[in-house]
Design a protein around this motif. Sequence first.
Motif, short mmCIF file in Angstrom:
data_model
loop_
_atom_site.label_atom_id
_atom_site.label_comp_id
_atom_site.label_asym_id
_atom_site.label_seq_id
_atom_site.Cartn_x
_atom_site.Cartn_y
_atom_site.Cartn_z
N GLY A 215 81.07 -64.06 38.88
CA GLY A 215 82.35 -63.64 39.42
C GLY A 215 83.36 -63.24 38.37
N VAL A 216 82.93 -62.92 37.15
CA VAL A 216 83.85 -62.48 36.10
C VAL A 216 84.08 -60.99 36.28
N VAL A 217 85.29 -60.62 36.63
CA VAL A 217 85.57 -59.23 37.02
C VAL A 217 85.48 -58.28 35.84
N SER A 218 86.09 -58.62 34.72
CA SER A 218 86.05 -57.76 33.53
C SER A 218 85.62 -58.62 32.34
N PRO A 219 84.32 -58.83 32.20
CA PRO A 219 83.85 -59.77 31.17
C PRO A 219 84.17 -59.32 29.75
N ARG A 220 84.58 -60.28 28.96
CA ARG A 220 84.79 -60.06 27.53
C ARG A 220 83.67 -60.76 26.78
N GLU A 249 80.48 -49.51 19.87
CA GLU A 249 81.45 -48.42 19.98
C GLU A 249 81.16 -47.56 21.20
N ARG A 250 79.88 -47.30 21.46
CA ARG A 250 79.49 -46.48 22.60
C ARG A 250 79.89 -47.15 23.92
N LEU A 251 79.62 -48.45 24.03
CA LEU A 251 79.91 -49.17 25.27
C LEU A 251 81.40 -49.43 25.44
N ARG A 252 82.12 -49.56 24.34
CA ARG A 252 83.59 -49.69 24.45
C ARG A 252 84.19 -48.43 25.06
N GLU A 253 83.65 -47.28 24.72
CA GLU A 253 84.15 -46.03 25.28
C GLU A 253 83.96 -45.98 26.80
N GLU A 254 82.99 -46.76 27.31
CA GLU A 254 82.76 -46.84 28.76
C GLU A 254 83.64 -47.90 29.42
N GLY A 255 84.37 -48.66 28.60
CA GLY A 255 85.29 -49.64 29.17
C GLY A 255 84.86 -51.09 29.03
N LEU A 256 83.70 -51.37 28.40
CA LEU A 256 83.29 -52.75 28.22
C LEU A 256 84.14 -53.41 27.14
N ALA A 257 84.51 -54.66 27.36
CA ALA A 257 85.32 -55.42 26.41
C ALA A 257 84.38 -56.18 25.47
N LEU A 258 84.21 -55.64 24.27
CA LEU A 258 83.25 -56.18 23.32
C LEU A 258 83.93 -56.43 21.99
#
Length: 349
Positions: A215-220, A249-258
Amino acid sequence: MKAPIVVTTGEPAGIGPELALMLAARHATDWVAIGDPELLRARALALGLDVEVVIVAPGEAHPGPRRQRLAVWPVALKEASEPGVLSTANADYVLETLDMAVAQCLAGKASAMVTAPLHKGVIRDAGHHHFTGHTEYLRDACGVEEVVMMLATDSALHGRVVSADATTDSLHSIPLRVALATTHLPLREVADALSQKGLERVLRILARDLTDFFGVVSPRIAVCGLNPHAGEDGHLGREEIEIITPVLERLREEGLALDGPLPADTLFTPRHLDGVDAVLAMYHDQGLPVLKYSGFGQAANITLGLPLARTSVDHGTALDLAGHGTASPDSLAVAIALAEDMGSRVAER
């Protein structure tokens, strides 16, 4: 009637069978064990546990929760088992319990599966030379390309992981989820096993299942580097530059919080863990010793990326404790509680 959770009882010479019996002796259980009924009856008698072992046909519903009763979908041992004494003859028995659990979950007859510990060495010695553990076996049994192994402390099983006090020096108060980019590999093979494609798949599965199952909506997610000091700009290794950073870097561009790649020796400190939903370690002993220091015996092992919900205990077969009744069933209880939540989320999909 709701499909039950199934609990494989693991290596018959280990503590798995008695952990299931201990929980049944203490609580009214609505889950079904998979194992040899005569083994369970003999172990209950030897340990003085007043538990009735009730055989249920595989796939049939639970007969109803009642304390001191353990429902069992039966799988027969290949030879009699003695606590603490391994036998390669029973390796196939252990795998048959897993096969039954997978088949019943995929058929909708079980809502989730929980696994008690098995002994990898005895299974390999029995001729299954490529067996490396539950995680990889279940990946192949379910026909998926990639799975992710994650352990979580009891306090991290629900919601966002936020330290109660990010200034404390102790990890014991901090909920932790630690996932692995590689699982059961010799250390010298880890670097060669890392690739951009594989790491991207792992991070996508981890982010998706943190939402779907927790249930983590925007996982970091905080990501460890492979090398000391995260490679120190290439002076201590180039995996961070050539593999890990490009993927992040690629996945951050998609909005993932890494976050990362970060040096593992400083990432696992309260300040850096504050607000992090999961840590991705590059290999088994980079991340799991920290988690087990934080919550050993109160954590569960989760396999992400499967078409079913699977959890397990955070410990091994403990052959030296088997048959003495001194092992703690706490981790199995945590794994079952988590499987119940995960199974209900699978049913809602």
